[in-house]
Write an enzyme that holds these catalytic residues in place. Sequence first.
Site, PDB file in Angstrom:
ATOM      1  N   GLU A   1      -6.268 -10.788  -1.040  1.00 29.57           N
ATOM      2  CA  GLU A   1      -7.079 -10.552   0.167  1.00 29.57           C
ATOM      3  C   GLU A   1      -8.566 -10.525  -0.178  1.00 29.57           C
ATOM      4  OE1 GLU A   1      -5.641  -7.259   2.537  1.00 29.57           O
ATOM      5  OE2 GLU A   1      -3.560  -7.634   1.965  1.00 29.57           O
TER       6      GLU A   1
ATOM      7  N   GLU B   1       0.790  -1.234   0.000  1.00 26.82           N
ATOM      8  CA  GLU B   1       0.000   0.000   0.000  1.00 26.82           C
ATOM      9  C   GLU B   1       0.825   1.289   0.000  1.00 26.82           C
ATOM     10  OE1 GLU B   1      -2.639  -0.491   3.357  1.00 26.82           O
ATOM     11  OE2 GLU B   1      -3.655  -2.184   2.433  1.00 26.82           O
TER      12      GLU B   1
HETATM   13  C1  GLA Z   1      -4.917  -4.463   4.454  1.00 31.68           C
HETATM   14  C2  GLA Z   1      -3.687  -5.263   4.803  1.00 31.68           C
HETATM   15  C3  GLA Z   1      -4.042  -6.545   5.488  1.00 31.68           C
HETATM   16  C4  GLA Z   1      -5.100  -6.351   6.542  1.00 31.68           C
HETATM   17  C5  GLA Z   1      -6.296  -5.679   5.948  1.00 31.68           C
HETATM   18  C6  GLA Z   1      -7.365  -5.514   6.993  1.00 31.68           C
HETATM   19  O1  GLA Z   1      -5.553  -4.929   3.339  1.00 31.68           O
HETATM   20  O2  GLA Z   1      -2.880  -5.559   3.700  1.00 31.68           O
HETATM   21  O3  GLA Z   1      -2.889  -7.055   6.106  1.00 31.68           O
HETATM   22  O4  GLA Z   1      -4.595  -5.596   7.614  1.00 31.68           O
HETATM   23  O5  GLA Z   1      -5.882  -4.418   5.470  1.00 31.68           O
HETATM   24  O6  GLA Z   1      -7.498  -6.645   7.785  1.00 31.68           O
END
Ligand code: GLA
Length: 338
Positions: free
Chosen positions: A241, A134
Amino acid sequence: MTDRVPSLRQAYAPHFRVGAAVNAATVHTHAHLLEGHFSSITPENEMKWERIHPAEDTYSFSAADQIVLFARDHGMFVRGHTLVWHNQTPGWVFRDALGQSAPAKLVERRLEAHIAEVVGHYRGDVGCWDVVNEAVIDQGDGWLRPSPWREALGDDYIEKAFRVAHQADPDALLFYNDYNETKPFKRDRILRLLEHLLDRGVPIHGVGLQMHVSLDDPPIEEMEEAIERYRALGLRLHVTELDVSVYPWVHEPDRPQPPARPYDDELAERLAVRYEALFALFLKHRDAIDNVTLWGVADDSTWRDDFPVKGRKDWPLLFDIHHRPKEALWRVMRLART
Ligand code: GLA
């Protein structure tokens, strides 16, 4: 009951790995689902800096080690998550002994030591790393987000992190990972970063598409366009994710949030339709996608229950709160055979 459910892992074996994020608790409480259905595992928090390296001379590997051992016992791939991020990184990393901003040299030394130690510890066990998480802005001017890393080291902290990770484990695949990655504004800035790294010969092998999505947003066409742009760079793609919130993704804290909704047949069907469309897209691009990881195992344990509204129950995964398959799972399984 659940052991008679055909295996998601086996159904997708010809296409790509299917993974789940776990934590120190769910690796036990959800072991039966993990063993049967998943071929890849990501520690949700256990490898983040604040957990694994809480103080300068203290590394705390035991929680992450347990997850890695579980994966080894069950022949699962491990995605390492994450080495360099602006969140969940302790303040000491950026301060000197007097509590002032640490000089660049010191922060750089800490970055190098952290990556060398953590990647070195898991060499041979962790197949890929989300090296930087990020780093790109969502809106406004410029392309990289303001972060303590950038403040201390300038834009090159990203390149540095990849080079050190590659040195620590030349066999691990190295990823850049981000959210809102299909939104055109952000996508273009992520692409710019990836192109910059590739131009400079930085050892980067893939891009992690977080895919925290909602029932209708982003539209599949937007997601496909992003996948096409990323894969055109020659990088491997991992969906890192994935979860489907039944609520809209509302960023602005002042905008009203919809109330909690119960999980009923109508919602089950909408989730099934959405998951089916997503997996159809992934299958279409399976020659570029190696891994599709869900951010959790079952609806009884999901970060979405607390984000963006604390305590509002969400239903984002393929197994329900009782660990039973949801309609979405059957649709996704059926697709794998087509
Ligand atoms: C982001 C992070 C993850 C996690 C999510 C929320 O996407 O990359 O590691 O912390 O937020 O759970």
